[in-house]
Design an enzyme around this catalytic site. Structure first.
Site, PDB file in Angstrom:
ATOM      1  N   HIS A  99      -0.165 -93.151  18.218  1.00 42.56           N
ATOM      2  CA  HIS A  99       0.909 -92.602  19.059  1.00 42.56           C
ATOM      3  C   HIS A  99       1.113 -93.479  20.284  1.00 42.56           C
ATOM      4  CE1 HIS A  99      -2.861 -90.707  20.360  1.00 42.56           C
ATOM      5  NE2 HIS A  99      -2.353 -90.699  21.587  1.00 42.56           N
ATOM      6  N   HIS A 101       2.641 -93.368  24.137  1.00 46.87           N
ATOM      7  CA  HIS A 101       3.058 -92.497  25.243  1.00 46.87           C
ATOM      8  C   HIS A 101       4.268 -93.122  25.947  1.00 46.87           C
ATOM      9  CE1 HIS A 101      -0.792 -90.087  25.610  1.00 46.87           C
ATOM     10  NE2 HIS A 101      -1.255 -91.149  24.933  1.00 46.87           N
TER      11      HIS A 101
HETATM   12  P1  AMP Z   1      -4.543 -89.867  23.652  1.00 46.06           P
HETATM   13  O1  AMP Z   1      -5.509 -89.637  24.763  1.00 46.06           O
HETATM   14  O2  AMP Z   1      -3.797 -91.164  23.775  1.00 46.06           O
HETATM   15  O3  AMP Z   1      -5.151 -89.651  22.283  1.00 46.06           O
HETATM   16  O4  AMP Z   1      -3.410 -88.777  23.871  1.00 46.06           O
HETATM   17  C1  AMP Z   1      -3.289 -87.598  23.150  1.00 46.06           C
HETATM   18  C2  AMP Z   1      -2.166 -86.827  23.801  1.00 46.06           C
HETATM   19  O5  AMP Z   1      -1.787 -85.799  22.910  1.00 46.06           O
HETATM   20  C3  AMP Z   1      -2.536 -86.169  25.127  1.00 46.06           C
HETATM   21  O6  AMP Z   1      -1.675 -86.648  26.167  1.00 46.06           O
HETATM   22  C4  AMP Z   1      -2.334 -84.672  24.856  1.00 46.06           C
HETATM   23  O7  AMP Z   1      -1.811 -83.987  25.965  1.00 46.06           O
HETATM   24  C5  AMP Z   1      -1.381 -84.690  23.680  1.00 46.06           C
HETATM   25  N1  AMP Z   1      -1.444 -83.524  22.811  1.00 46.06           N
HETATM   26  C6  AMP Z   1      -2.560 -82.939  22.298  1.00 46.06           C
HETATM   27  N2  AMP Z   1      -2.209 -81.905  21.518  1.00 46.06           N
HETATM   28  C7  AMP Z   1      -0.861 -81.831  21.512  1.00 46.06           C
HETATM   29  C8  AMP Z   1       0.107 -80.973  20.895  1.00 46.06           C
HETATM   30  N3  AMP Z   1      -0.275 -79.964  20.098  1.00 46.06           N
HETATM   31  N4  AMP Z   1       1.414 -81.182  21.150  1.00 46.06           N
HETATM   32  C9  AMP Z   1       1.796 -82.209  21.962  1.00 46.06           C
HETATM   33  N5  AMP Z   1       0.950 -83.050  22.551  1.00 46.06           N
HETATM   34  C10 AMP Z   1      -0.376 -82.865  22.349  1.00 46.06           C
END
Ligand code: AMP
Ligand code: ZN
Length: 135
Positions: A99, A101
């Site tokens: 993903h 950001h």
């Molecule tokens: P990372 O630390 O790059 O793996 O980021 C994961 C991101 O996913 C974090 O910013 C979380 O806030 C986001 N996240 C986790 N669960 C969900 C969800 N169900 N819907 C949307 N975002 C999410």
């Protein structure tokens, strides 16, 4: 069984606030944003992160990230936008589905991107040499 959270979001088994979708990618709002409008762009086909995603799938993600970055900045009247990826736990990756950001940024919003480690010139060059050997 696929236990991946973002695969479930792509499959709409878990709800999300989608902002854009095409054949290969999905963009939805981060549930715990740095600022409202913080969006995640994911490939529909599962991969762990940039270290194992195919070139084709990464191009799909990059294309959507570019599109979404422009929309996020304009829609929220932001001064700038961060396009950021965490790859592996040591870098802050928590969800192991690739993903990107997209984070709207504002002048003096106080968010600190990087804390630098001030390596020596020699250490910097040595690292460059090691990387070049693999490319
Ligand atoms: P990372 O630390 O790059 O793996 O980021 C994961 C991101 O996913 C974090 O910013 C979380 O806030 C986001 N996240 C986790 N669960 C969900 C969800 N169900 N819907 C949307 N975002 C999410
Ligand atoms: Zn997945």
């Amino acid at each position: 069984m696929n236990d991946c959270l973002f695969c479930k979001i792509v499959a709409k088994e878990i709800s999300s606030e989608g902002v854009y979708e095409d054949e290969d990618t999905y963009a939805f709002l981060d549930i715990n944003p740095l600022h409202p409008g913080h969006t995640l762009v994911v490939p529909k086909v599962h991969s762990k992160n940039i270290l194992e995603i195919s070139e084709e799938s990464y191009k799909d993600v990059a294309k959507t990230a570019r599109l979404v970055a422009k929309a996020v900045k304009e829609a929220l009247n932001a001064d700038g936008v961060n396009v950021h990826m965490n790859n592996e736990a040591a870098s802050g990756q928590v969800v192991f589905h690739t993903h990107v950001h997209i984070i709207p940024r504002y002048k003096n919003d106080g968010f600190v991107n990087w804390q630098k480690t001030n390596p020596t010139k020699e250490e910097i060059s040595k690292a460059g040499e090691k990387i070049k050997k693999l490319l």
